[in-house]
Design a protein around this motif. Structure first.
Motif, short mmCIF file in Angstrom:
data_model
loop_
_atom_site.label_atom_id
_atom_site.label_comp_id
_atom_site.label_asym_id
_atom_site.label_seq_id
_atom_site.Cartn_x
_atom_site.Cartn_y
_atom_site.Cartn_z
N LEU A 135 2.19 -5.83 -15.30
CA LEU A 135 2.62 -7.19 -14.97
C LEU A 135 1.68 -7.87 -13.98
CD1 LEU A 135 6.46 -6.55 -14.66
CD2 LEU A 135 5.35 -8.03 -16.35
N GLN A 136 0.64 -7.16 -13.58
CA GLN A 136 -0.35 -7.61 -12.60
C GLN A 136 0.27 -7.92 -11.24
OE1 GLN A 136 -2.74 -10.66 -14.49
NE2 GLN A 136 -3.61 -9.18 -15.91
N LEU A 137 1.24 -7.12 -10.87
CA LEU A 137 1.86 -7.20 -9.55
C LEU A 137 1.22 -6.12 -8.68
CD1 LEU A 137 5.60 -7.52 -10.67
CD2 LEU A 137 4.05 -9.36 -9.98
N TRP A 138 -0.09 -6.27 -8.46
CA TRP A 138 -0.87 -5.22 -7.82
C TRP A 138 -0.30 -4.78 -6.49
CZ3 TRP A 138 -3.50 -3.83 -11.76
CH2 TRP A 138 -4.06 -4.75 -12.63
N GLU A 139 -0.54 -5.58 -5.48
CA GLU A 139 -0.16 -5.16 -4.13
C GLU A 139 1.33 -5.32 -3.87
OE1 GLU A 139 -2.88 -6.70 -1.12
OE2 GLU A 139 -4.39 -6.84 -2.71
N GLN A 140 1.94 -6.34 -4.48
CA GLN A 140 3.35 -6.59 -4.21
C GLN A 140 4.22 -5.41 -4.65
OE1 GLN A 140 1.32 -8.43 -6.21
NE2 GLN A 140 1.94 -10.57 -6.24
N ALA A 141 3.93 -4.84 -5.80
CA ALA A 141 4.85 -3.84 -6.34
C ALA A 141 4.16 -2.54 -6.72
CB ALA A 141 5.57 -4.42 -7.55
N ALA A 142 3.06 -2.60 -7.42
CA ALA A 142 2.43 -1.37 -7.92
C ALA A 142 1.99 -0.47 -6.78
CB ALA A 142 1.25 -1.72 -8.83
N GLU A 143 1.24 -1.03 -5.86
CA GLU A 143 0.77 -0.21 -4.74
C GLU A 143 1.93 0.36 -3.94
OE1 GLU A 143 -1.97 -0.49 -0.71
OE2 GLU A 143 -2.23 -2.03 -2.24
N ALA A 144 2.93 -0.47 -3.69
CA ALA A 144 4.10 0.00 -2.93
C ALA A 144 4.81 1.14 -3.67
CB ALA A 144 5.06 -1.16 -2.69
N ALA A 145 4.95 1.01 -4.98
CA ALA A 145 5.64 2.05 -5.76
C ALA A 145 4.86 3.37 -5.70
CB ALA A 145 5.83 1.60 -7.20
N TYR A 146 3.54 3.30 -5.86
CA TYR A 146 2.74 4.53 -5.80
C TYR A 146 2.79 5.16 -4.42
CZ TYR A 146 0.81 3.10 -10.34
OH TYR A 146 0.66 2.73 -11.64
N ARG A 147 2.76 4.32 -3.39
CA ARG A 147 2.85 4.86 -2.02
C ARG A 147 4.22 5.50 -1.78
NH1 ARG A 147 -1.57 3.96 0.88
NH2 ARG A 147 -2.94 2.23 0.32
N GLN A 148 5.26 4.91 -2.34
CA GLN A 148 6.60 5.50 -2.20
C GLN A 148 6.67 6.85 -2.92
OE1 GLN A 148 9.00 2.33 -3.74
NE2 GLN A 148 8.93 1.17 -1.83
N ALA A 149 6.05 6.93 -4.09
CA ALA A 149 6.03 8.21 -4.82
C ALA A 149 5.31 9.27 -3.99
CB ALA A 149 5.35 8.03 -6.18
N LEU A 150 4.21 8.89 -3.36
CA LEU A 150 3.48 9.84 -2.52
C LEU A 150 4.27 10.22 -1.27
CD1 LEU A 150 -0.24 8.69 -2.74
CD2 LEU A 150 0.73 10.91 -3.40
#
Length: 158
Positions: free
Chosen positions: A101-116
């Motif tokens: 959805l091209q929600l790079w920093e707003q959602a994608a990065e946050a989700a990956y950081r939460q997974a980590l």
């Protein structure tokens, strides 16, 4: 009547696939075998019985992702992640759809950081976050994550 005989007859009288576990087993098998319409129907049956069932919600989101309905996929996977906040794979799925959805920093990065944060050694989370950082021009931050992912699973970061 012998107890085990009674139990087996009682089970035989119960409709096939009536429990959530049985429905989930059938749904994931149908999903895995590419029978999308049947899998979708089975996941809906599960969610009708247990609206907060995280795995059925997540799998429904994956079906929507496969069908190309990114907004529906994102909403469903977001619900799954909220229902099971301790499950890193739901965060990974959320990050994947957010990227599409091209929600790079707003959602994608946050989700990956939460997974980590949930599972610091998760190679897929490292690889996905590293790739996202690389794609958004943050190569210096990406390299350690990609190296770490490669160390843990050589085919992940390749």
């Amino acid at each position: 009547m012998h107890t085990s005989l009674w139990v087996s007859r009682t089970k035989a009288l119960r409709p096939l696939g009536s429990s959530v576990e049985e429905l989930l087993e059938r749904a994931t098998a149908r999903h895995r075998d590419g029978h999308v319409a049947e899998a979708r129907d089975l996941y809906r049956q599960i969610l009708a019985q247990m609206p907060g069932h995280a795995l059925a919600t997540f799998c429904s989101g994956l079906l929507e992702l496969q069908a190309g309905d990114l907004a529906a996929a994102y909403a469903l996977i977001q619900r799954a992640a909220a229902a099971a906040p301790e499950e890193p794979r739901y965060r990974l799925g959320l990050g994947h759809v957010a990227e599409k959805l091209q929600l790079w920093e707003q959602a994608a990065e946050a989700a990956y950081r939460q997974a980590l944060a949930l599972q610091p050694e998760h190679a897929d989370a490292m690889s996905n976050l590293g790739s996202l950082l690389r794609e958004t021009g943050r190569l210096e931050a990406a390299l350690p994550l990609l190296r770490a992912a490669l160390d843990r699973q050589p085919l992940v970061a390749a």
